[in-house]
Design a protein around this motif. Sequence first.
Motif, PDB file in Angstrom:
ATOM      1  N   GLU A 131       2.625 -10.160   6.977  1.00 13.99           N
ATOM      2  CA  GLU A 131       3.699 -10.464   6.218  1.00 13.99           C
ATOM      3  C   GLU A 131       5.066 -10.924   7.127  1.00 13.99           C
ATOM      4  OE1 GLU A 131       4.871 -10.650   3.227  1.00 13.99           O
ATOM      5  OE2 GLU A 131       5.299  -8.590   2.491  1.00 13.99           O
ATOM      6  N   GLY A 132       5.649 -11.869   6.788  1.00 17.73           N
ATOM      7  CA  GLY A 132       6.890 -12.437   7.644  1.00 17.73           C
ATOM      8  C   GLY A 132       7.925 -11.130   7.982  1.00 17.73           C
ATOM      9  N   LYS A 133       8.327 -10.190   6.815  1.00 17.97           N
ATOM     10  CA  LYS A 133       9.212  -9.351   7.076  1.00 17.97           C
ATOM     11  C   LYS A 133       8.542  -7.907   6.356  1.00 17.97           C
ATOM     12  CE  LYS A 133      13.983  -7.509   6.820  1.00 17.97           C
ATOM     13  NZ  LYS A 133      15.443  -8.010   6.508  1.00 17.97           N
ATOM     14  N   LYS A 156     -10.829   2.708   4.812  1.00 15.00           N
ATOM     15  CA  LYS A 156     -11.194   1.531   5.855  1.00 15.00           C
ATOM     16  C   LYS A 156      -9.540   1.535   6.647  1.00 15.00           C
ATOM     17  CE  LYS A 156     -15.108   0.476   4.456  1.00 15.00           C
ATOM     18  NZ  LYS A 156     -15.478  -0.825   4.282  1.00 15.00           N
ATOM     19  N   ALA A 157      -9.717   1.081   7.991  1.00 13.02           N
ATOM     20  CA  ALA A 157      -8.686   1.277   8.867  1.00 13.02           C
ATOM     21  C   ALA A 157      -8.053  -0.166   8.554  1.00 13.02           C
ATOM     22  CB  ALA A 157      -8.773   0.902  10.274  1.00 13.02           C
ATOM     23  N   ALA A 158      -6.546  -0.284   8.307  1.00 13.22           N
ATOM     24  CA  ALA A 158      -5.882  -1.540   8.048  1.00 13.22           C
ATOM     25  C   ALA A 158      -4.784  -1.635   9.077  1.00 13.22           C
ATOM     26  CB  ALA A 158      -5.330  -1.464   6.575  1.00 13.22           C
ATOM     27  N   ALA A 159      -4.160  -2.987   9.393  1.00 12.76           N
ATOM     28  CA  ALA A 159      -3.380  -3.550  10.007  1.00 12.76           C
ATOM     29  C   ALA A 159      -2.383  -4.565   9.615  1.00 12.76           C
ATOM     30  CB  ALA A 159      -4.122  -4.139  11.419  1.00 12.76           C
ATOM     31  N   VAL A 160      -1.187  -4.300   9.781  1.00 13.81           N
ATOM     32  CA  VAL A 160      -0.299  -5.441   9.081  1.00 13.81           C
ATOM     33  C   VAL A 160       0.491  -5.985  10.400  1.00 13.81           C
ATOM     34  CG1 VAL A 160       1.984  -5.727   7.994  1.00 13.81           C
ATOM     35  CG2 VAL A 160       0.371  -4.033   6.947  1.00 13.81           C
ATOM     36  N   VAL A 161       0.269  -7.403  10.570  1.00 16.36           N
ATOM     37  CA  VAL A 161       1.048  -8.108  11.670  1.00 16.36           C
ATOM     38  C   VAL A 161       2.241  -8.921  11.015  1.00 16.36           C
ATOM     39  CG1 VAL A 161       0.480  -9.939  13.392  1.00 16.36           C
ATOM     40  CG2 VAL A 161      -1.027  -8.396  12.707  1.00 16.36           C
ATOM     41  N   CYS A 162       3.287  -8.476  11.586  1.00 17.26           N
ATOM     42  CA  CYS A 162       4.515  -9.075  10.817  1.00 17.26           C
ATOM     43  C   CYS A 162       5.725  -9.498  12.008  1.00 17.26           C
ATOM     44  CB  CYS A 162       5.118  -7.969   9.988  1.00 17.26           C
ATOM     45  SG  CYS A 162       5.657  -6.642  10.907  1.00 17.26           S
ATOM     46  N   GLY A 163       6.549 -10.511  11.491  1.00 19.60           N
ATOM     47  CA  GLY A 163       7.731 -10.781  12.301  1.00 19.60           C
ATOM     48  C   GLY A 163       8.567  -9.736  12.457  1.00 19.60           C
ATOM     49  N   VAL A 164       9.092  -9.145  11.441  1.00 16.63           N
ATOM     50  CA  VAL A 164       9.915  -7.998  11.296  1.00 16.63           C
ATOM     51  C   VAL A 164       9.357  -6.548  10.512  1.00 16.63           C
ATOM     52  CG1 VAL A 164      12.322  -7.308  10.946  1.00 16.63           C
ATOM     53  CG2 VAL A 164      11.904  -9.591  11.768  1.00 16.63           C
TER      54      VAL A 164
END
Length: 218
Positions: A131-133, A156-164
């Motif tokens: 997600e961007g933000k 399940k494990a989850a991850a969010v990679v984001c800018g902000v």
Amino acid sequence: GRHLAALREVRCSAGSSLPLLPSVEVVLACDVDNPFVGPQGAVRVFGPQKGARGEALEQLERGMLRLADSIHRLSGHSIHHLPGAGAAGGISGSMFACCGAELKRGVEIISDAYGVEERVREWADVVITGEGKYDHQTERGKVASELTSLAARYDKAAAVVCGVNTRGEGEGRVVVCATTPRFPVQRSMREPAACVREVVLDTLVPAIPALAAAAAAY
């Protein structure tokens, strides 16, 4: 958008009537469920993202109200508080009223087409999304919110990679890592791949055992 406040009437062109595409099935993939107007409408929520502040927001909201009223008089459909009508600056609501379009959540369309739920349930160890933000708007039908919820449903494990990240830490087995403030915003935008790679390796991988094991084996 500022001229919408002066709108007097919406008309069909000569020889046309509603719906405009009577023989065509129109399905719109909406990435948010925001209504056309109101506190959670297109202007109030997305206007500040585009730089609108103060009186400019009020002017835009008045214009959107005028447009919604005009569309209601023309079509008989009230889109003011219709979920999803505020997507794409209100285009989805207009298409619903004037073209008979069906509004569907974009994430559902993609998930059904690619069997995402089955993939998560049957063989995924970790669900990674971006997600961007990552903020309060994310939970209004955005892909990141839907995928983390799907991961939680199947433990399940989850991850969010984001800018902000303005939402803070993830809940349950969700890990959130952002390129800022570790890297300045300008560098994050100029060199996104390098910044994402570094925060993933330093933050995300150690936090999720399955990823850590994979990285060690690699």
